[in-house]
Design a protein around this motif. Sequence first.
Motif, PDB file in Angstrom:
ATOM      1  N   TYR A  92       0.835  -1.208   0.000  1.00  0.00           N
ATOM      2  CA  TYR A  92       0.000   0.000   0.000  1.00  0.00           C
ATOM      3  C   TYR A  92       0.869   1.256   0.000  1.00  0.00           C
ATOM      4  O   TYR A  92       0.600   2.212  -0.704  1.00  0.00           O
ATOM      5  CB  TYR A  92      -0.904   0.025   1.232  1.00  0.00           C
ATOM      6  N   PHE A  95       2.342   1.877  -3.354  1.00  0.00           N
ATOM      7  CA  PHE A  95       1.312   2.363  -4.277  1.00  0.00           C
ATOM      8  C   PHE A  95       0.974   3.827  -4.014  1.00  0.00           C
ATOM      9  O   PHE A  95       0.849   4.632  -4.937  1.00  0.00           O
ATOM     10  CB  PHE A  95       0.060   1.485  -4.113  1.00  0.00           C
ATOM     11  N   ILE A 143      -3.139  -4.437  -5.761  1.00  0.00           N
ATOM     12  CA  ILE A 143      -2.069  -3.919  -4.887  1.00  0.00           C
ATOM     13  C   ILE A 143      -1.527  -5.036  -4.005  1.00  0.00           C
ATOM     14  O   ILE A 143      -0.325  -5.180  -3.817  1.00  0.00           O
ATOM     15  CB  ILE A 143      -2.580  -2.757  -3.997  1.00  0.00           C
TER      16      ILE A 143
END
Length: 307
Positions: free
Chosen positions: A270, A273, A302
């Motif tokens: 995460y 990303f 993800i």
Amino acid sequence: MNEKTIFYTPATGYPDLEAKIAYGLARVGIEAFESEKVLIKPLSGYYAVKIDGNRDKLNKAFNFLCKRILRSGYIFSSTPGIKGKAIKALVVKEKEYTLEQYVSLKSLLENKKSEAICRHESKELVGAILGLAAETSYHRSRNKIDIQGTGRPTNPKRLCKSCALLATLGTWYASFIFNIAKKEVMVIPTPKNEIRGEDIEKIFSIQHMLRKEYIKSDIPSNLIPLIFLSEIPSATSILWNFDLFVALYFSPGNRGYHIENISLIPIENYLGFLEDPYNVATVDEMKVRGAFKALQELNKIIGCVSR
Ligand SMILES: [Zn+2]
């Protein structure tokens, strides 16, 4: 004189409680000295909190913080999972509390039925500690051993008052509490690597970004990490050394609490990303439009990317 203090969390087997107690001890260290003098080191299932400074001053700072912050029921009643009679038991009384029991490490043996889960010998034990250790609502015991062999929890779960006070201090120092629809969410960053006092102070300083946050839609619980982290994009760089413990509290009809969901989530994917501001904007847009199906797909992708 350059005295050093090392405190150990009690190795209760509850990851959220251990982290909260460690943050509580770190909070005391930062109050007594300064953040550069405090370090949290994760061991297997518990933490060592190293503080450059003497115990006398730490004990004084602990009592000072307790009296300043925890003498009324306000903080306790604002903590998800704590309600009613439990609040009264938790409020700080006119007496001195001590940190001496954290200097030595308790042996990692099974809990006896009558013991507090922290194994500290204390005359003052508190029960109803769902807000401090979410998993006490489930069957669980030290080292995941089922002590009674019955598959039932070793109830009633109790904790010594010092641990309860430290965990409450820690909760309000280094965790995130916000609402999603009718549920209360507690997100506790749990250290995977050594964490410096300065890092914990940074978490404290970004808490307010979410404190009043109220997400109206009842978003699926597996989307909470993505949504949560996208709400604090400027702060995500602090979180590389942490996993997230996420607990969802629900109090139907405003009576007792129960736990809807608990998860301990690695978040590198995460964080990677969300390093890209376009990705943050995309998640934001999908959130605003209520595009939860698309967010679920994105969440899956993800999760699959290996880093
Ligand atoms: Zn204890």
